[in-house]
Design a protein around this motif. Structure first.
Motif, short mmCIF file in Angstrom:
data_model
loop_
_atom_site.label_atom_id
_atom_site.label_comp_id
_atom_site.label_asym_id
_atom_site.label_seq_id
_atom_site.Cartn_x
_atom_site.Cartn_y
_atom_site.Cartn_z
N ASP A 7 -6.20 -1.86 -3.20
CA ASP A 7 -5.87 -1.51 -4.52
C ASP A 7 -4.67 -0.38 -5.04
O ASP A 7 -4.07 -1.31 -5.88
CB ASP A 7 -6.71 0.33 -4.32
CG ASP A 7 -8.36 0.37 -3.92
OD1 ASP A 7 -8.62 -0.61 -4.38
OD2 ASP A 7 -7.83 1.69 -3.68
N LYS A 8 -3.56 -0.74 -4.18
CA LYS A 8 -2.72 -1.00 -3.83
C LYS A 8 -1.90 -2.12 -4.84
O LYS A 8 -0.67 -2.40 -5.85
CB LYS A 8 -1.60 -0.38 -3.22
CG LYS A 8 -0.19 -1.11 -3.96
CD LYS A 8 0.53 0.78 -4.22
CE LYS A 8 1.61 0.93 -4.61
NZ LYS A 8 2.42 1.57 -4.90
N ARG A 10 -3.65 -4.66 -6.39
CA ARG A 10 -4.39 -4.73 -7.15
C ARG A 10 -3.88 -4.54 -8.43
O ARG A 10 -3.79 -4.68 -9.83
CB ARG A 10 -6.27 -4.42 -7.51
CG ARG A 10 -6.73 -5.86 -6.30
CD ARG A 10 -8.27 -5.34 -6.59
NE ARG A 10 -9.10 -5.43 -5.69
CZ ARG A 10 -10.72 -5.70 -5.82
NH1 ARG A 10 -11.25 -4.66 -6.07
NH2 ARG A 10 -10.85 -6.51 -5.32
N ASN A 11 -3.32 -3.30 -7.98
CA ASN A 11 -2.69 -2.14 -8.86
C ASN A 11 -1.89 -2.82 -10.08
O ASN A 11 -1.08 -3.03 -10.86
CB ASN A 11 -2.54 -0.63 -9.31
CG ASN A 11 -3.86 0.21 -9.12
OD1 ASN A 11 -4.94 -0.13 -9.49
ND2 ASN A 11 -3.54 1.09 -8.47
N LYS A 51 2.38 4.68 -17.28
CA LYS A 51 3.01 4.30 -16.18
C LYS A 51 4.71 4.34 -16.86
O LYS A 51 4.35 3.78 -18.91
CB LYS A 51 2.83 2.67 -16.92
CG LYS A 51 1.39 2.64 -15.43
CD LYS A 51 1.53 1.48 -14.89
CE LYS A 51 -0.16 1.36 -14.24
NZ LYS A 51 -0.38 0.19 -13.79
#
Length: 53
Positions: A7-8, A10-11, A51
């Motif tokens: 997930d990291k 991909r993010n 972000k």
């Protein structure tokens, strides 16, 4: 743990080639890096994650 790492990656929009080119220390630094976000509410009442760089 593998799911969190996936997930990291991909993010951060990293490719397989970029990840495999990293050293273990670089990958660890990436894992520990936190993304700062600002949580606000828009005019519709929806929660927005922005972000920060």
């Amino acid at each position: 743990m593998a799911v969190k790492m996936r997930d990291k990656i991909r993010n951060l929009h990293l490719t397989e080639e970029q990840v495999t080119a990293m050293t273990p220390n670089e990958l660890y630094a990436l894992w520990c890096k936190r993304t700062l976000t600002k949580i606000t509410q828009n005019s519709n009442g929806n929660i927005v994650h922005q972000k920060l760089s």
